[in-house]
Design a protein around this motif. Sequence first.
Motif, PDB file in Angstrom:
ATOM      1  N   UNK A  78       0.837  -1.205   0.000  1.00  0.00           N
ATOM      2  CA  UNK A  78       0.000   0.000   0.000  1.00  0.00           C
ATOM      3  C   UNK A  78       0.874   1.259   0.000  1.00  0.00           C
ATOM      4  N   UNK A  79       1.980   1.220   0.761  1.00  0.00           N
ATOM      5  CA  UNK A  79       2.898   2.376   0.764  1.00  0.00           C
ATOM      6  C   UNK A  79       3.459   2.613  -0.631  1.00  0.00           C
ATOM      7  N   UNK A  80       3.828   1.552  -1.312  1.00  0.00           N
ATOM      8  CA  UNK A  80       4.345   1.677  -2.672  1.00  0.00           C
ATOM      9  C   UNK A  80       3.308   2.251  -3.618  1.00  0.00           C
ATOM     10  N   UNK A  81       2.057   1.787  -3.486  1.00  0.00           N
ATOM     11  CA  UNK A  81       0.981   2.300  -4.336  1.00  0.00           C
ATOM     12  C   UNK A  81       0.724   3.787  -4.072  1.00  0.00           C
ATOM     13  N   UNK A  82       0.708   4.180  -2.801  1.00  0.00           N
ATOM     14  CA  UNK A  82       0.493   5.589  -2.459  1.00  0.00           C
ATOM     15  C   UNK A  82       1.624   6.442  -3.027  1.00  0.00           C
ATOM     16  N   UNK A  83       2.855   5.954  -2.859  1.00  0.00           N
ATOM     17  CA  UNK A  83       4.003   6.683  -3.404  1.00  0.00           C
ATOM     18  C   UNK A  83       3.929   6.802  -4.912  1.00  0.00           C
ATOM     19  N   UNK A 132      11.111   6.678  -7.396  1.00  0.00           N
ATOM     20  CA  UNK A 132      10.614   5.512  -8.122  1.00  0.00           C
ATOM     21  C   UNK A 132      11.350   4.229  -7.720  1.00  0.00           C
ATOM     22  N   UNK A 133      12.613   4.329  -7.365  1.00  0.00           N
ATOM     23  CA  UNK A 133      13.360   3.159  -6.897  1.00  0.00           C
ATOM     24  C   UNK A 133      12.786   2.686  -5.574  1.00  0.00           C
ATOM     25  N   UNK A 160      10.815  -0.831  -4.848  1.00  0.00           N
ATOM     26  CA  UNK A 160      11.237  -1.764  -3.795  1.00  0.00           C
ATOM     27  C   UNK A 160      10.070  -2.062  -2.862  1.00  0.00           C
ATOM     28  N   UNK A 161       9.300  -1.037  -2.471  1.00  0.00           N
ATOM     29  CA  UNK A 161       8.138  -1.238  -1.590  1.00  0.00           C
ATOM     30  C   UNK A 161       7.103  -2.154  -2.240  1.00  0.00           C
ATOM     31  N   UNK A 162       6.799  -1.890  -3.499  1.00  0.00           N
ATOM     32  CA  UNK A 162       5.824  -2.729  -4.203  1.00  0.00           C
ATOM     33  C   UNK A 162       6.299  -4.168  -4.320  1.00  0.00           C
ATOM     34  N   UNK A 197       6.376  -5.838  -0.795  1.00  0.00           N
ATOM     35  CA  UNK A 197       4.999  -6.120  -0.374  1.00  0.00           C
ATOM     36  C   UNK A 197       4.400  -7.286  -1.134  1.00  0.00           C
ATOM     37  N   UNK A 198       4.626  -7.320  -2.455  1.00  0.00           N
ATOM     38  CA  UNK A 198       4.099  -8.403  -3.276  1.00  0.00           C
ATOM     39  C   UNK A 198       4.711  -9.746  -2.864  1.00  0.00           C
ATOM     40  N   UNK A 199       6.026  -9.770  -2.609  1.00  0.00           N
ATOM     41  CA  UNK A 199       6.702 -11.014  -2.204  1.00  0.00           C
ATOM     42  C   UNK A 199       6.155 -11.506  -0.866  1.00  0.00           C
ATOM     43  N   UNK A 200       5.997 -10.596   0.112  1.00  0.00           N
ATOM     44  CA  UNK A 200       5.485 -10.997   1.422  1.00  0.00           C
ATOM     45  C   UNK A 200       4.041 -11.518   1.324  1.00  0.00           C
ATOM     46  N   UNK A 201       3.218 -10.843   0.562  1.00  0.00           N
ATOM     47  CA  UNK A 201       1.831 -11.295   0.406  1.00  0.00           C
ATOM     48  C   UNK A 201       1.743 -12.640  -0.310  1.00  0.00           C
ATOM     49  N   UNK A 202       2.583 -12.817  -1.327  1.00  0.00           N
ATOM     50  CA  UNK A 202       2.584 -14.083  -2.062  1.00  0.00           C
ATOM     51  C   UNK A 202       3.041 -15.237  -1.173  1.00  0.00           C
ATOM     52  N   UNK A 203       4.080 -15.008  -0.369  1.00  0.00           N
ATOM     53  CA  UNK A 203       4.552 -16.085   0.519  1.00  0.00           C
ATOM     54  C   UNK A 203       3.508 -16.387   1.595  1.00  0.00           C
ATOM     55  N   UNK A 204       2.778 -15.357   2.050  1.00  0.00           N
ATOM     56  CA  UNK A 204       1.714 -15.592   3.027  1.00  0.00           C
ATOM     57  C   UNK A 204       0.600 -16.432   2.409  1.00  0.00           C
ATOM     58  N   UNK A 205       0.225 -16.109   1.195  1.00  0.00           N
ATOM     59  CA  UNK A 205      -0.859 -16.832   0.539  1.00  0.00           C
ATOM     60  C   UNK A 205      -0.473 -18.271   0.207  1.00  0.00           C
ATOM     61  N   UNK A 206       0.793 -18.520  -0.064  1.00  0.00           N
ATOM     62  CA  UNK A 206       1.219 -19.889  -0.375  1.00  0.00           C
ATOM     63  C   UNK A 206       1.221 -20.764   0.872  1.00  0.00           C
ATOM     64  N   UNK A 207       1.309 -20.147   2.054  1.00  0.00           N
ATOM     65  CA  UNK A 207       1.272 -20.917   3.301  1.00  0.00           C
ATOM     66  C   UNK A 207      -0.148 -21.311   3.672  1.00  0.00           C
ATOM     67  N   UNK A 208      -1.140 -20.587   3.169  1.00  0.00           N
ATOM     68  CA  UNK A 208      -2.532 -20.875   3.491  1.00  0.00           C
ATOM     69  C   UNK A 208      -2.987 -22.101   2.708  1.00  0.00           C
TER      70      UNK A 208
END
Length: 154
Positions: A11-16, A38-39, A43-45, A48-59
């Motif tokens: 969300x921080x990356x999207x706002x930025x 932009x760098x 990095x934020x996007x 965030x995407x990597x953390x969310x993807x790893x969380x979803x793969x654990x479910x």
Amino acid sequence: MKFGCGCFFFVSGLVGLFTCIASLLFLGSDISEFKDDFVVIGVCLLLGWILLKSFMSEQPDPSQQRQEQQLEQQQQQQEQEQTFIDARQTSTSLYQTFTTVRQIIDHASGGSGQTAVPDEPVTVECPGCGAPVSVSPSSPGECEYCGNKVAYKR
């Protein structure tokens, strides 16, 4: 933890990103001013995407959970059916054993395989006069007309 951090970074990356794009479009800023921003936004996007993807793969997958539950229920049902079949076979085996033992006892006692009640009176015909006489296995009967002793006959 992963879900919260992933959401925060994404969300921080999207706002930025929206802030930089809005500045470029509405303020007429030069894109070279936002090079470092932009760098950081990228990095934020990405983080965030990597953390969310790893969380979803654990479910666990809900359809996979349903399949596992169905398989477990089928196994329980098969176990119950097998227990019933085993109990039925045991019951049949016990009945056959009992029947066999009873036949052996009847054969050894000289019986014909039928069990007679020992104290049951039987009406027989008197050999002297033909009158009916009630006799039991424990004691012979006496004819009330001619006085003959009548033995128990099966």
